[in-house]
Structures are given as structure tokens and as C-alpha cells.
Write a protein that holds these residues in place. Sequence first.
Motif: not given
Length: 65
Positions: A2-7, A17-32
Motif C-alpha cells: 500500500i502506497k500512502i501519500a501523507h496529506r 498544496r497539502e490537504n487540498s482536494p485537488d492535490y488529494i485527487q492527484e495522489a489518488l489518481n497516481a495510485g496512492f
Amino acid sequence: MIKIAHRGNLFGRTPERENSPDYIQEALNAGFDVEIDVWCKKDRLFLGHDNPQYEVNENFLENTS
């Protein structure tokens, strides 16, 4: 594994950018998966580390992928 992106961070800290909805979505889109900071103030949900910055709703928290 499991890869986890902190914030939402993927390659080191990006505090603005930490915790911003767009940044979170980018990390999810990258598989994290993403660890986020959630606040509840006056029955409203927010993301943010030291304070509530980005208002979100339950749908965002349940269905972001």
C-alpha cells in the motif's frame, strides 16, 4: 504493498498544496492512498493540518477515487 501519500504529498513536502482536494485527487489518481487531516466545525467538514482550510462534504470523503 500500500502506497500512502501523507496529506497528498508524493515527492516530498509541498505545504501550500497539502490537504487540498485537488492535490488529494492527484495522489489518488497516481495510485496512492492518502492520509488527510479532517476537521469538523459547527457540523461542517474541512481539510487542513493546523486549521480548517478546505471545506468538503461527506461525499468527497466517501467517494474520492
